[in-house]
Write an enzyme that holds these catalytic residues in place. Structure first.
Site, PDB file in Angstrom:
ATOM      1  N   GLU A 196     -18.249 -67.779  24.681  1.00  0.00           N
ATOM      2  CA  GLU A 196     -18.013 -66.295  24.818  1.00  0.00           C
ATOM      3  C   GLU A 196     -17.635 -65.837  25.039  1.00  0.00           C
ATOM      4  OE1 GLU A 196     -22.214 -66.090  24.366  1.00  0.00           O
ATOM      5  OE2 GLU A 196     -22.623 -67.201  22.816  1.00  0.00           O
ATOM      6  N   GLU A 478     -22.934 -73.713  19.690  1.00  0.00           N
ATOM      7  CA  GLU A 478     -24.521 -72.917  20.091  1.00  0.00           C
ATOM      8  C   GLU A 478     -24.701 -72.725  18.565  1.00  0.00           C
ATOM      9  OE1 GLU A 478     -24.943 -70.372  23.208  1.00  0.00           O
ATOM     10  OE2 GLU A 478     -23.423 -71.282  24.617  1.00  0.00           O
TER      11      GLU A 478
END
Length: 576
Positions: A196, A478
């Site tokens: 991320e 995720e």
């Protein structure tokens, strides 16, 4: 144990692709009945070193930016720190036994840079030995170790030298990555370089919600580019040393819908938000170019840090793209800067001030960095071949003047999440003309709209425009939900809301599979409740309850349900 093979490793086209907002999908036959996932589809769980390990200053480990950030007054909602967290460092063997009991195929974990290299230069054998023991335990349990090299915990010593806005940090990351690879590559076959980068750049260096807590647009844009450069350099190095390794990165991606597809302003707002959130990271990695509209919005703050050859490095062929997906958003046009809460902050916790989002000086202690290229002339930015991307004029949108300083010291600005008053600025580097609309969908405790069909659309888009043409496999690295858990007798949590969330998103993955998307696995976020960054221990995502006082682990209803899905590779019928 199924070990994912390398991909086709095809070159990038070196051109961006436009985003066209679409309408939500109608439910399919997968929405209610039993759904059989492919027999080789991997179901696992994910975690991050800073959130679960604890032992923050044991066996040589030193401060990461999160250890330092937690000592800042008001930085963490409940004034806690990851000093102990879930004590995974000492309890990893029991945690692996729990994963085995839950029938997990894979465990995605991250290594702590400061545990491996306490001074960011010298390898710490004790730190590497912990990960060696963890990997051995996973393999003995028949669980695939999936290693993430960077999940937000930059060494504080590197932050004090400038952090991610400084180009040298990318090269230091490669040294660390290869130290880990040398120690574990005989047993670890799946590698995620960066997790991320949007959060590590914009949420951390622009909004200041995450460590290191800076508020500087130019620093955030530079950090985003250097995180991608670090990924490309590390991917090249790992594949050169280990051609059969499976290498990729994980991006947090959202579907951005227009509030009204017939309203050009709403469509433009959705396109812009997609550009600054998704395409600013997808396109350089997967297509070898910054989108022209993004480069235009970022202006010289991007152009000055993109050196010749960078995009060839950043777009080095990868084998897997990790998709971190939590929610969707509806965007609408606005004539003023957005007044909604930034990413990760429920509206009940924050509101914006009416101050300008960024100025010429962020407050206390600004430092101008030397030119990224130590030469007499500025390099030509390689944004897109033969394009004028950095000089694009965007009709109706005002781009802020480029900043000349990167803040290297604590700026002392208030943080709205922690002090309950206001935000100085949100994470978006170019928020003009963009605001969030109301989707009308239910939300999690994070205030995030639950939109499983948005995941299906996102995966189809990736397959068509990004990963499919280059033979890159998709993985959900995720996906999960935060809810307020009610703890019953024996620490049992009957979290039907979280179970329902995971159920619907797994069904959305099957919808993508049915339409030809090459997606090969799903890792729930997260294995157990942990230190949730700026929210401390107030927010729980785990499918396993963790009592932070006793460190007792207890599978929740969602964890028990997920264990059965992992065992059978079948999503059971939904009850009425």
């Amino acid at each position: 144990m199924h070990i994912p093979a390398p991909g086709l490793r095809l070159p990038a086209p070196m051109s961006s692709v436009p985003y066209i907002p679409s309408a939500p999908l109608s439910p399919t036959t997968n929405a209610a009945g039993a759904v059989s996932l492919p027999s080789n589809f991997l179901l696992g769980a994910a975690s991050a070193a800073a959130q679960v390990e604890g032992a923050a200053h044991l066996d040589g480990r030193t401060d990461s930016i999160w250890d330092a950030f937690c000592r800042r007054p008001g930085a963490i909602k409940d004034t806690t720190s990851p000093e102990t967290a879930c004590d995974h460092y000492h309890r990893y063997a029991d945690d692996v036994a729990l994963m085995k009991a839950m029938n997990l195929d894979s465990y995605r974990f991250s290594t702590s840079w400061t545990r491996v290299m306490p001074d960011a230069r010298t390898v710490n054998p004790a730190g590497l030995d912990f990960y060696s023991r963890l990997v051995d335990s996973l393999l003995e349990a028949g669980i695939l170790p999936w290693l993430t090299l960077y999940h937000w915990d930059l060494p504080q010593v590197l932050e004090e030298a400038g952090g991610w806005p400084v180009r040298d940090t990318a090269y230091r990351f490669v040294e660390y990555a290869m130290a880990v690879h040398e120690a574990l590559s005989d047993r670890v076959r799946c590698w995620t370089t960066i997790n991320e980068p949007w959060c590590s750049a914009y949420l951390s260096y622009i909004a200041g919600e995450h460590a290191p807590g800076r508020h500087n647009r130019a620093a955030g844009i530079a950090a985003g580019h250097h995180l991608l450069l670090a990924h490309g350099l590390a991917a090249e190095a790992i594949k050169a040393a280990d051609p059969e390794a499976n290498v990729g990165l994980a991006l947090n991606l959202w579907p951005f819908d227009a509030a009204d597809l017939e309203n050009p302003g709403d469509v433009a707002a959705a396109v812009k938000q997609d550009g600054t959130w998704n395409r600013a990271f997808m396109d350089p990695v997967l297509r070898g170019a910054y989108p022209e509209d993004v480069a235009g919005w970022y202006g010289e703050d991007l152009a000055r840090v993109v050196l010749p050859g960078d995009l060839e490095i950043i777009s080095t062929p990868i084998d897997s793209l990790g998709v971190n997906f939590y929610n969707g958003s509806v965007m609408k046009a606005t004539a003023v800067v957005s007044t909604v809460a930034p990413f990760g902050v429920p509206a009940k916790y924050s509101k914006r001030s009416e101050e300008t989002l960024w100025g010429e000086d962020d407050g206390a202690g600004s430092t101008t960095l030397a030119s990224e290229a130590d030469s007499d002339s500025s390099p030509t930015p390689s944004v897109e071949p033969d394009s004028e991307a950095v000089r694009v004029e965007t009709t109706g949108i005002t781009t802020p003047a480029p900043s000349t300083d990167y803040t290297l010291a604590d700026d002392g600005l208030p943080d709205g999440l922690r002090n309950g008053t206001h935000w100085v600025q949100g994470p978006n580097p170019a928020p003009e003309g963009v605001d969030y609309g109301d989707s009308g969908l239910p939300v999690t405790d994070m205030g995030w709209a639950i939109q499983p069909e948005g995941l299906t659309r996102l995966l189809r888009r990736l397959q068509e425009d990004y990963t499919g043409p280059r033979g890159i496999a998709l993985w959900i690295t995720e996906n999960g939900a935060a809810y307020t858990d009610e703890v019953g007798p024996n620490n049992y949590v009957n979290d039907q809301n979280r179970l329902d969330y995971i159920d619907k998103h797994l069904r959305a993955v099957q919808d993508a599979l049915d339409s030809g998307v090459d997606i090969r696995g799903y890792q729930v976020w997260c294995l157990m409740d942990n230190f949730e960054w700026a929210l401390g221990y107030t927010t729980r995502f785990g499918v396993v309850h963790c009592d932070f006082e006793t460190q007792q682990r207890t599978p929740k209803a969602s964890g028990m349900w997920y264990a059965e899905v992992a065992r059978t590779k079948t999503i059971p019928p939904r009850s009425a």
